[in-house]
Design an enzyme around this catalytic site. Structure first.
Site, PDB file in Angstrom:
ATOM      1  N   SER A  19     -12.404  -8.495  -1.979  1.00  0.00           N
ATOM      2  CA  SER A  19     -10.966  -8.243  -2.104  1.00  0.00           C
ATOM      3  C   SER A  19     -10.440  -7.737  -0.766  1.00  0.00           C
ATOM      4  CB  SER A  19     -10.708  -7.189  -3.185  1.00  0.00           C
ATOM      5  OG  SER A  19      -9.391  -6.680  -3.019  1.00  0.00           O
ATOM      6  N   HIS A  43     -10.675 -12.978  -2.499  1.00  0.00           N
ATOM      7  CA  HIS A  43      -9.810 -12.439  -3.557  1.00  0.00           C
ATOM      8  C   HIS A  43      -8.577 -11.788  -2.914  1.00  0.00           C
ATOM      9  CE1 HIS A  43      -9.091 -10.830  -7.643  1.00  0.00           C
ATOM     10  NE2 HIS A  43      -8.706  -9.713  -7.047  1.00  0.00           N
ATOM     11  N   ASP A  45      -5.196  -9.783  -3.537  1.00  0.00           N
ATOM     12  CA  ASP A  45      -4.488  -8.936  -4.500  1.00  0.00           C
ATOM     13  C   ASP A  45      -3.008  -8.846  -4.155  1.00  0.00           C
ATOM     14  OD1 ASP A  45      -6.435  -7.987  -6.403  1.00  0.00           O
ATOM     15  OD2 ASP A  45      -7.399  -6.985  -4.701  1.00  0.00           O
ATOM     16  N   MET A  47       0.622  -7.456  -5.210  1.00  0.00           N
ATOM     17  CA  MET A  47       1.245  -6.395  -6.018  1.00  0.00           C
ATOM     18  C   MET A  47       2.724  -6.292  -5.675  1.00  0.00           C
ATOM     19  SD  MET A  47      -1.643  -3.490  -5.480  1.00  0.00           S
ATOM     20  CE  MET A  47      -3.360  -3.793  -5.879  1.00  0.00           C
ATOM     21  N   HIS A  76      -4.816 -13.001  -7.157  1.00  0.00           N
ATOM     22  CA  HIS A  76      -4.654 -12.160  -8.346  1.00  0.00           C
ATOM     23  C   HIS A  76      -3.238 -11.602  -8.330  1.00  0.00           C
ATOM     24  CE1 HIS A  76      -6.087  -8.192 -10.475  1.00  0.00           C
ATOM     25  NE2 HIS A  76      -5.272  -8.911 -11.236  1.00  0.00           N
ATOM     26  N   MET A  78      -0.586  -9.470  -9.548  1.00  0.00           N
ATOM     27  CA  MET A  78      -0.213  -8.291 -10.331  1.00  0.00           C
ATOM     28  C   MET A  78       1.290  -8.112 -10.156  1.00  0.00           C
ATOM     29  SD  MET A  78      -3.494  -6.026  -9.180  1.00  0.00           S
ATOM     30  CE  MET A  78      -3.768  -7.050  -7.736  1.00  0.00           C
ATOM     31  N   MET A 146     -10.279  -6.795 -16.143  1.00  0.00           N
ATOM     32  CA  MET A 146     -10.177  -5.700 -15.179  1.00  0.00           C
ATOM     33  C   MET A 146     -11.086  -4.544 -15.584  1.00  0.00           C
ATOM     34  SD  MET A 146      -8.098  -6.712 -12.834  1.00  0.00           S
ATOM     35  CE  MET A 146      -8.038  -5.170 -11.924  1.00  0.00           C
ATOM     36  N   GLY A 151      -3.769  -1.865  -9.447  1.00  0.00           N
ATOM     37  CA  GLY A 151      -2.798  -1.178  -8.599  1.00  0.00           C
ATOM     38  C   GLY A 151      -3.405  -0.633  -7.317  1.00  0.00           C
ATOM     39  N   PHE A 152      -4.655  -0.203  -7.416  1.00  0.00           N
ATOM     40  CA  PHE A 152      -5.264   0.431  -6.253  1.00  0.00           C
ATOM     41  C   PHE A 152      -6.745   0.079  -6.148  1.00  0.00           C
ATOM     42  CE2 PHE A 152      -1.693   2.913  -7.642  1.00  0.00           C
ATOM     43  CZ  PHE A 152      -0.988   3.122  -6.456  1.00  0.00           C
ATOM     44  N   GLY A 153      -7.210  -0.025  -4.921  1.00  0.00           N
ATOM     45  CA  GLY A 153      -8.643  -0.170  -4.692  1.00  0.00           C
ATOM     46  C   GLY A 153      -9.306   1.194  -4.768  1.00  0.00           C
ATOM     47  N   GLY A 154     -10.625   1.207  -4.765  1.00  0.00           N
ATOM     48  CA  GLY A 154     -11.367   2.458  -4.676  1.00  0.00           C
ATOM     49  C   GLY A 154     -11.441   3.274  -5.943  1.00  0.00           C
ATOM     50  N   ASP A 184     -13.230  -7.062 -11.933  1.00  0.00           N
ATOM     51  CA  ASP A 184     -12.527  -6.608 -10.739  1.00  0.00           C
ATOM     52  C   ASP A 184     -12.245  -5.112 -10.869  1.00  0.00           C
ATOM     53  OD1 ASP A 184     -10.834  -6.263  -8.568  1.00  0.00           O
ATOM     54  OD2 ASP A 184      -9.265  -7.611  -9.307  1.00  0.00           O
ATOM     55  N   GLY A 185     -12.788  -4.346  -9.934  1.00  0.00           N
ATOM     56  CA  GLY A 185     -12.528  -2.914  -9.899  1.00  0.00           C
ATOM     57  C   GLY A 185     -13.803  -2.099  -9.974  1.00  0.00           C
ATOM     58  N   GLY A 186     -14.084  -1.362  -8.903  1.00  0.00           N
ATOM     59  CA  GLY A 186     -15.233  -0.468  -8.903  1.00  0.00           C
ATOM     60  C   GLY A 186     -16.578  -1.177  -8.857  1.00  0.00           C
ATOM     61  N   GLY A 206     -13.960  -4.716  -3.307  1.00  0.00           N
ATOM     62  CA  GLY A 206     -13.134  -4.367  -2.149  1.00  0.00           C
ATOM     63  C   GLY A 206     -13.775  -3.291  -1.320  1.00  0.00           C
ATOM     64  N   SER A 207     -13.621  -2.031  -1.765  1.00  0.00           N
ATOM     65  CA  SER A 207     -14.140  -0.883  -1.004  1.00  0.00           C
ATOM     66  C   SER A 207     -15.627  -0.979  -0.735  1.00  0.00           C
ATOM     67  CB  SER A 207     -13.902   0.431  -1.753  1.00  0.00           C
ATOM     68  OG  SER A 207     -12.756   0.382  -2.519  1.00  0.00           O
TER      69      SER A 207
HETATM   70  C1  DX5 Z   1      -7.082  -3.524  -8.170  1.00  0.00           C
HETATM   71  C2  DX5 Z   1      -7.351  -4.835  -7.508  1.00  0.00           C
HETATM   72  C3  DX5 Z   1      -8.765  -4.996  -7.098  1.00  0.00           C
HETATM   73  C4  DX5 Z   1      -9.183  -4.015  -6.049  1.00  0.00           C
HETATM   74  C5  DX5 Z   1     -10.662  -3.798  -6.150  1.00  0.00           C
HETATM   75  O1  DX5 Z   1      -5.769  -3.482  -8.551  1.00  0.00           O
HETATM   76  O2  DX5 Z   1      -7.048  -5.906  -8.370  1.00  0.00           O
HETATM   77  O3  DX5 Z   1      -9.057  -6.328  -6.669  1.00  0.00           O
HETATM   78  O4  DX5 Z   1      -8.872  -4.424  -4.759  1.00  0.00           O
HETATM   79  O5  DX5 Z   1     -10.997  -2.793  -5.279  1.00  0.00           O
HETATM   80  P1  DX5 Z   1     -12.324  -1.954  -5.421  1.00  0.00           P
HETATM   81  O6  DX5 Z   1     -13.462  -2.937  -5.319  1.00  0.00           O
HETATM   82  O7  DX5 Z   1     -12.252  -1.022  -4.270  1.00  0.00           O
HETATM   83  O8  DX5 Z   1     -12.298  -1.284  -6.746  1.00  0.00           O
HETATM   84 ZN    ZN Z   2      -7.829  -7.980  -7.878  1.00  0.00          ZN
END
Ligand code: DX5
Ligand code: ZN
Length: 231
Positions: A19, A43, A45, A47, A76, A78, A146, A151-154, A184-186, A206-207
């Site tokens: 991501s 990927h 994202d 928003m 993706h 959002m 999800m 909304g946010f990475g990490g 997707d996420g964490g 992502g992170s």
């Molecule tokens: C969250 C995004 C994810 C996000 C994942 O809203 O859709 O794609 O970037 O980030 P990590 O891998 O850091 O959770």
């Molecule tokens: Zn995503």
């Protein structure tokens, strides 16, 4: 005839989708190049500050990145009004657009995306039940479950979503649907095998890739860990 320029690969195969939300927005092209050999999709994202409380990027960034990668661009969305922007994403070089089922008007948006020659994904938030996406499984290419609230990475991986992933995998296999199952996420090297064990085959990270000293090594570690969870 619609020619798919950038290949998604075989349905159901393990794929790592970095991501770019977690990458340096000032150097996106080099960020995706660095991880290219150990990743499969890109990927993206998107928003809108309305469907989610954050603003990221849109079609101009997809267009700018397109010449730098021959990976499948997994966008993706959002956003509250996906139908308004599908054409712009297609023109910019998106291969697939994933819309959220919570937005509503799902059948019509799926049809619009198809008419444009896009591959289509449907996403569900952690608290959206499987029943909300089940009616559309025959009409989409990708189901995104999800593992954080978007909304946010990490954020931290929500293991409680794995029951829904297992249920989705069961339904996909039982009906022999040509459908990728994405989480997707964490996702990191610890949670990746948890997700593949439950039946996910596309892992967004992502992170755990871009916030590491070596994003390439991190991507490889996630891929190797993910393999160990596959049945
Ligand atoms: C969250 C995004 C994810 C996000 C994942 O809203 O859709 O794609 O970037 O980030 P990590 O891998 O850091 O959770
Ligand atoms: Zn995503």
């Amino acid at each position: 005839m619609v020619v798919e320029l950038f290949d998604a690969g075989p349905v159901g195969a393990l794929r790592i989708a970095p991501s770019i939300l977690a990458a340096d927005f000032g150097a996106l092209a080099s960020a995706i190049r660095v991880v290219d050999s150990q990743t499969d999709w890109v990927h993206v994202d998107v928003m809108d500050g309305h469907f989610v409380p954050n603003i990221s990027i849109g079609p101009p960034v997809v267009q700018s990145l397109r010449p730098y990668s021959d990976r499948f661009f997994d966008c993706h969305l959002m956003i509250s009004e996906p139908a308004r922007y599908l054409q712009a994403f297609k023109k910019a070089g998106a291969d697939s657009c994933t819309i959220h089922v919570e937005v509503g008007n799902t059948s019509s948006v799926i049809a619009d995306a198809r008419a444009l020659g896009l591959r289509v994904g449907l996403a569900a938030n952690p608290d959206t039940p499987f029943d909300a996406v089940a009616p559309y499984l025959g009409d989409i290419d990708l189901l995104l479950l999800m593992t954080v609230f978007p909304g946010f990475g990490g954020q931290s991986f929500m293991a409680e979503v794995m029951d829904k992933v297992s249920l989705a995998r069961k339904e996909i296999d039982a009906a022999a649907l040509a459908l990728d199952l994405e989480v997707d996420g964490g996702i990191d090297r610890i949670t990746a095998p948890v997700a593949t064990r439950a039946g996910a085959n596309v892992l967004v990270a992502g992170s755990a890739i871009f916030n590491q000293e070596s994003p390439l090594d991190a991507a490889l570690a996630i891929r190797e860990a993910a393999f160990t969870g596959q049945r």
